[in-house]
Design a protein around this motif. Structure first.
Motif, PDB file in Angstrom:
ATOM      1  N   ARG B 336     -46.466  34.670 -90.675  1.00  0.00           N
ATOM      2  CA  ARG B 336     -45.151  35.276 -89.695  1.00  0.00           C
ATOM      3  C   ARG B 336     -44.232  34.474 -89.223  1.00  0.00           C
ATOM      4  O   ARG B 336     -43.139  34.771 -89.152  1.00  0.00           O
ATOM      5  N   LYS B 337     -44.886  33.541 -88.446  1.00  0.00           N
ATOM      6  CA  LYS B 337     -44.289  32.584 -87.630  1.00  0.00           C
ATOM      7  C   LYS B 337     -43.091  31.772 -88.569  1.00  0.00           C
ATOM      8  O   LYS B 337     -41.883  31.749 -88.286  1.00  0.00           O
ATOM      9  N   ASP B 338     -43.568  31.273 -89.791  1.00  0.00           N
ATOM     10  CA  ASP B 338     -42.792  30.537 -90.728  1.00  0.00           C
ATOM     11  C   ASP B 338     -41.843  31.496 -91.139  1.00  0.00           C
ATOM     12  O   ASP B 338     -40.547  31.067 -91.389  1.00  0.00           O
ATOM     13  N   GLN B 339     -42.053  33.038 -91.791  1.00  0.00           N
ATOM     14  CA  GLN B 339     -41.250  33.683 -92.172  1.00  0.00           C
ATOM     15  C   GLN B 339     -39.892  33.882 -91.104  1.00  0.00           C
ATOM     16  O   GLN B 339     -38.784  33.843 -91.831  1.00  0.00           O
ATOM     17  N   ASN B 340     -40.555  34.145 -90.020  1.00  0.00           N
ATOM     18  CA  ASN B 340     -39.130  34.567 -89.050  1.00  0.00           C
ATOM     19  C   ASN B 340     -38.434  33.479 -88.553  1.00  0.00           C
ATOM     20  O   ASN B 340     -37.128  33.474 -88.258  1.00  0.00           O
ATOM     21  N   LEU B 341     -38.903  32.079 -88.820  1.00  0.00           N
ATOM     22  CA  LEU B 341     -38.018  30.964 -88.788  1.00  0.00           C
ATOM     23  C   LEU B 341     -36.906  31.096 -89.821  1.00  0.00           C
ATOM     24  O   LEU B 341     -35.800  30.570 -89.447  1.00  0.00           O
ATOM     25  N   TRP B 342     -37.275  31.078 -91.120  1.00  0.00           N
ATOM     26  CA  TRP B 342     -36.369  31.222 -92.183  1.00  0.00           C
ATOM     27  C   TRP B 342     -35.431  32.340 -92.411  1.00  0.00           C
ATOM     28  O   TRP B 342     -34.393  32.122 -92.388  1.00  0.00           O
TER      29      TRP B 342
END
Lengths: 359, 359
Positions: B336-342
């Motif tokens: 989730r953290k990675d997804q919301n970064l991108w």
């Protein structure tokens, strides 16, 4: 009665007595060739055709096999529509907007500047009029089509200098094709068409000022950040580009009904997993790019608004000259209007809040 | 030799002589029952199971049929996990968070407060570790699971009065279940569990202050805007709730390999088309609701931030008490953290620009 003649006499009855319907099962092995427009290095895009073929194979116990060939291997990358139309290959996997010059309607099955995003495009295809309208259009080319993946919103490319105003686009030599190239031209830019393998050197030398590719996962392999470090977003000409499977209509009609359904479901599976692959892999690639020197920049409202204006003009001109475009684009544009009305509430507010967190 | 004994002797050889592999084709007709947790009135959600069953039927030429039963018809709506575990039915279609009380991990296969959005969830399942982790977890219940649709970000429900601050939630009697109810409780609200059919009257009488349902397409049928006109967004507890197909592991293992693949592809097809259906139908429903008196309101940053804080607390507490949760949730949260970064770059900037247009 020897064994051979016994079999000859009883074969069919024997099958029926076991309750096996002969229609499909007596089907000889089917072998198709799929011409992709893409190189194997575009792993996510090219790979969607492999996923499709593997699924068809697995669902038919190896009785229906489809060999996948990269762009140029059997026919030129941009010759796949002709090849499917003429039955040189049974099917292709491609991006419709490559065939914009043949008829602009092809592009709508992929994307147009300021088009639908990935989810909205899928909704238009499966639950709006998209698939019906595109299939009607493709029928003129002896093609039956199905959705075949999406990359999601792409990035807006690599630039040697910052683009702050529309003036910064004047004279900008950019590798960008089709529809987007026409829009850039009206904004004063100079679209270039050079082979992918020559882009890095041209950017390094300065004979090219900018180039667009896909998004972090594919771009990260190319190293453009070393020669054109400004990495802009969004790719307003590719907000949700969809790939499609194009199948020769006679080849499709010759399949047993079960296999037609298997082809459709395999396409749906490839469609959903290709977007998943890009979504899953882009974050790490983006981090690597930034660590390697890429400078992330958002296009200004001025640039986007000017690009939208010219896109609207071109869309309207096409409605005057191409009746097929007018019919399909009107439906698409109405759908887009509705989608963007709805998506601004629950989806947008949820996403914005989630993205504002540092976790 | 009479015809019957001739067939008896030659049947199998006859089949082989025609080049028909016996493994699948000698398969007797397969009939399964699918227990849905949903009523038929939830057309998009219930319908995803119908789409799945129709696809399996069509891909097998009617040799593998699955009858779909609405919640309560064969087993209680919330009894489907037990029913699949015990083999009372071969499969179910449900929302994992209903089984939060059995083990909190079930919820992660559906959604948790401030979880992944629809595309991100699909990416976690198909290309992240989601499917692998959830299948490992479900195996304890003799279940093999596959994604089975998503509604997209839901709305935050219907309220008799405006909710501007966290204080406005104090004492609020709201129909809301599971995980979200626990979060609301920590914010001073009073989660209520009353049957769907009684919600309208309770809101009208004021014995209930608020109720959550799904989103415009399903909500529009209920008329809540007449008795609780404030329609809030987003449903922060359901940013991308996923349904799943739960299949009894022995039943799944008993299928020929081809049919297992057909089940998986049919699930993918139902997964993609359910989201498409909601996306395509929500806009018109939203317009009808607003025309009928619904007042759209966004939750304030204060309310969302407070809800997030309590959600984080609960997630952390579960990591202390439930090792399975800790394992799956850690992977989910990192993803989730990675997804919301991108997603904040290309996707967000494209969507925001498109939504800012009046067209």
């Amino acid at each position: 009665m020897d064994r051979r003649s016994l079999i000859k006499t009883a074969g069919m009855a024997g099958i029926l007595s076991l309750g096996v319907a002969p229609a499909v099962h007596a089907q000889p092995a089917i072998r198709w060739r799929l011409a992709s427009s893409f190189p194997q290095t575009l792993e996510g895009i090219y790979g969607a055709a492999e996923v499709f073929a593997q699924k068809v194979n697995a669902m038919t116990g190896g009785k229906f096999t489809i060999s996948v060939h990269s762009g140029g291997q059997l026919v030129p990358a941009f010759g796949v529509v002709d090849a499917v139309e003429q039955g040189t290959v049974e099917m292709a996997h491609t991006a419709g907007y490559y065939f914009f010059g043949k008829d602009e309607c092809f592009a709508i099955g992929c994307t147009v500047p300021f088009g639908l995003n990935s989810r909205q495009m899928t909704a238009w295809m499966y639950e709006g009029n998209g698939l019906k309208l595109m299939q009607e259009f493709h029928a003129q080319y002896n093609i039956v089509s199905f959705p075949g993946g999406n990359t999601g919103a792409q990035m807006g490319g690599w630039y040697r200098k910052e683009i702050n105003t529309v003036d910064d686009l004047k004279g900008l030599k950019m590798r960008i094709g089709g529809f987007a190239g026409r829009v850039l031209e009206r904004m004063g830019g100079v679209p270039q068409n050079i082979p992918g393998g020559e882009v890095y050197l041209a950017l390094d030398k300065g004979t090219l000022d900018a180039a667009e590719w896909v998004g972090p996962y594919d771009d990260e392999k190319l190293g453009f950040q070393k020669v054109a470090p400004y990495y802009y977003y969004p790719g307003w000409w590719e907000g949700g580009p969809q790939l499609e499977f194009y199948i020769n209509d006679k080849a499709f009609a010759s399949l047993p009904a079960e296999y037609q359904e298997i082809v459709k479901a395999a396409a749906s599976h490839a469609h959903v997993t290709m977007q998943a692959l890009y979504d899953a892999r882009n974050p790490l690639a983006l981090r690597k790019l930034v660590a390697g020197g890429a400078q992330l920049r958002g296009f200004s409202g001025e640039v986007l608004q000017e690009a939208l204006k010219h896109s609207h003009d071109i869309h309207a001109e096409l409605s005057d000259t191409n009746p097929g475009w007018k019919k399909i684009y009107e439906d698409y544009a109405n759908f887009r209007k509705d989608q963007n009305l709805w998506f601004r509430f629950a989806e947008m507010s949820f996403d914005r809040f989630m993205q504002s967190q540092t976790w």
